[in-house]
Write a protein that holds these residues in place. Structure first.
Motif, PDB file in Angstrom:
ATOM      1  N   VAL A 113       0.839  -1.200   0.000  1.00 31.91           N
ATOM      2  CA  VAL A 113       0.000   0.000   0.000  1.00 31.91           C
ATOM      3  C   VAL A 113       0.876   1.252   0.000  1.00 31.91           C
ATOM      4  O   VAL A 113       0.627   2.216  -0.732  1.00 31.91           O
ATOM      5  CB  VAL A 113      -0.951   0.023   1.214  1.00 31.91           C
ATOM      6  N   TRP A 114       1.941   1.213   0.792  1.00 29.57           N
ATOM      7  CA  TRP A 114       2.852   2.361   0.861  1.00 29.57           C
ATOM      8  C   TRP A 114       3.478   2.641  -0.507  1.00 29.57           C
ATOM      9  O   TRP A 114       3.501   3.784  -0.964  1.00 29.57           O
ATOM     10  CB  TRP A 114       3.935   2.092   1.907  1.00 29.57           C
TER      11      TRP A 114
ATOM     12  N   VAL B 119       2.410   1.809  -3.565  1.00 28.06           N
ATOM     13  CA  VAL B 119       1.457   2.320  -4.555  1.00 28.06           C
ATOM     14  C   VAL B 119       1.026   3.747  -4.212  1.00 28.06           C
ATOM     15  O   VAL B 119       0.906   4.594  -5.097  1.00 28.06           O
ATOM     16  CB  VAL B 119       0.244   1.378  -4.667  1.00 28.06           C
ATOM     17  N   ALA B 120       0.852   4.030  -2.918  1.00 25.83           N
ATOM     18  CA  ALA B 120       0.469   5.391  -2.520  1.00 25.83           C
ATOM     19  C   ALA B 120       1.583   6.376  -2.862  1.00 25.83           C
ATOM     20  O   ALA B 120       1.319   7.507  -3.292  1.00 25.83           O
ATOM     21  CB  ALA B 120       0.154   5.436  -1.026  1.00 25.83           C
TER      22      ALA B 120
ATOM     23  N   ARG C   8      -1.857  13.870  -2.707  1.00 22.77           N
ATOM     24  CA  ARG C   8      -2.208  14.053  -1.314  1.00 22.77           C
ATOM     25  C   ARG C   8      -1.102  14.693  -0.506  1.00 22.77           C
ATOM     26  O   ARG C   8       0.038  14.288  -0.637  1.00 22.77           O
ATOM     27  CB  ARG C   8      -2.509  12.688  -0.717  1.00 22.77           C
TER      28      ARG C   8
ATOM     29  N   GLY D 133       1.555   6.477  -6.901  1.00 20.85           N
ATOM     30  CA  GLY D 133       0.365   6.946  -7.619  1.00 20.85           C
ATOM     31  C   GLY D 133      -0.431   8.035  -6.926  1.00 20.85           C
ATOM     32  O   GLY D 133      -1.164   8.781  -7.567  1.00 20.85           O
ATOM     33  N   GLY D 134      -0.313   8.126  -5.608  1.00 20.49           N
ATOM     34  CA  GLY D 134      -1.206   9.025  -4.876  1.00 20.49           C
ATOM     35  C   GLY D 134      -0.554  10.328  -4.490  1.00 20.49           C
ATOM     36  O   GLY D 134      -0.721  10.801  -3.376  1.00 20.49           O
TER      37      GLY D 134
END
Lengths: 90, 200
Positions: free
Chosen positions: A79-80, A82-83, A90, A86-87
Motif C-alpha cells: 500500500v505504501w 502504490v500510494a 495528497r 500513484g497518490g
C-alpha cells in the motif's frame, strides 16, 4: 455486519442532525475508547480461557508470529509503495 | 492510549487463564455491544466533520485499490516469511488469507483443511490484530495515512478503525472502513479458492 453498519450510520446521523444534547456530545469519543477497551478485554478473556489455543502456543507460536509479521509487513509495504507512486495528489 | 489498549487485552488474557470463562455467549454479546458502541463513536466523529463529502471526493482514485493491495501483500508476505518457518507456501497463503479476521478464517480452514492449520490461522490473525494495534500509530507517522489502513486488514472496519481514525483523519477513516469491508467480503471467497488449489 448489519450491526456494525447500522451503528456507524446511526452515529453519523446523530452527529449531523445534532440529535444528542450538547452536554453529551463531547463524551462520545470517551464512549468509543471505553468500548474499545471493553472489546479487547472480552477478546483477551475468551482467548485466555481457550485451553486448546494456549496449549498450541509453544508449538505454533513462532510460526504464527512469522506469518503475522509477513501478512502485516507485506500489506503495509504494498500500500505504501502504490500510494507513493500513484497518490501524489495528497 | 496504546498502553491502555494493551493493558485491557492482557488483563483479559490473564483473567481468562485464571477463571476459564466457559460462557462464550455472554462474552459474544458484550463484544457485539462494545463493537456497536465503537462504530457509533466513529460514525459520530465522521458526522461531525462538515467537510467530509468534499474530502471523500478528493480521495485519489488509486485508493480504491487499497483493499486489493492489502490482500495481495498479505498473501505475498505470508508465503515469504512462512518459508523461513518451514510453512509450505500454499498453507502460508491460506493462513494469510484470513486478512486479520481470525474467527472466520480459523473455522473455514479447520473445516476445509485441518485443525492444526485452523489453529495456526487463529493465532496468526490474532497476532496480526495485536501487532496492528501497536504499530498503526508509527506506520501513520512514518509511512503515511494510506499505509496505516493496511496493518489491520479486515479489522480496519471495526477493532482497528478507531485507532486508524485517531492517528490519521476522517478521510482516511472512510478509506479504512471501505478497505476493511472489502477485505471481510474477500475472506470467505479467497480461502475456499486457495483450498481448492491445494486439494486439486
Amino acid at each position: 455486519m448489519a450491526l456494525l453498519l447500522g451503528a456507524l450510520i446511526l452515529g453519523f446521523i446523530a452527529a449531523r442532525w445534532r440529535l444528542l444534547p450538547g452536554s453529551l456530545r463531547p463524551r462520545v469519543p470517551a464512549l468509543g475508547s471505553a468500548a474499545l477497551f471493553l472489546l479487547l478485554f472480552a477478546l483477551g478473556l475468551s482467548l485466555g480461557s481457550n485451553q486448546e489455543l494456549i496449549s498450541a502456543l509453544p508449538v505454533l507460536g513462532l510460526r504464527a508470529v512469522l506469518l503475522s509479521v509477513g501478512t502485516l509487513g507485506g500489506s503495509v509495504l504494498l500500500v505504501w509503495l502504490v500510494a507513493e507512486l500513484g497518490g501524489k495528489g495528497r | 492510549m496504546t498502553w491502555k489498549i494493551v493493558g485491557s487485552l492482557m488483563a483479559g488474557v490473564l483473567l481468562g487463564r485464571l477463571l476459564n470463562v466457559e460462557n462464550g455467549e455472554v462474552l459474544g454479546l458484550v463484544g457485539d455491544f462494545a463493537l456497536a458502541a465503537l462504530l457509533f463513536a466513529v460514525g459520530f466523529s465522521l458526522g461531525a466533520d462538515a467537510d467530509l463529502g468534499r474530502k471523500i471526493k478528493g480521495l485519489p482514485k488509486i485508493y480504491l485499490a487499497v483493499p486489493f493491495l492489502v490482500a495481495a501483500g498479505s498473501l505475498i508476505g505470508a508465503v515469504a516469511l512462512g518459508l523461513l518457518g518451514g510453512v509450505v507456501p500454499g498453507e502460508a497463503a491460506l493462513v494469510g488469507a484470513g486478512f486479520g479476521w481470525y474467527s472466520l478464517s480459523a473455522v473455514l480452514i479447520a473445516q476445509g483443511y485441518d485443525l492444526t492449520l485452523g489453529t495456526l490461522a487463529l493465532l496468526t490473525n490474532v497476532f496480526r490484530e495485536f501487532l496492528a494495534i501497536l504499530l498503526i500509530p508509527a506506520v501513520a507517522r512514518r509511512l503515511g495515512k494510506a499505509a496505516a489502513v493496511a496493518p489491520g486488514g479486515a479489522t480496519a472496519m471495526d477493532v482497528t478503525l478507531p485507532i486508524i481514525a485517531a492517528h490519521t483523519d476522517s478521510q482516511t477513516a472512510i478509506l479504512a472502513f471501505y478497505s476493511g469491508t472489502v477485505l471481510s467480503a474477500l475472506v470467505p471467497v479467497v480461502i475456499p479458492f486457495i483450498l481448492q488449489l491445494l486439494q486439486s
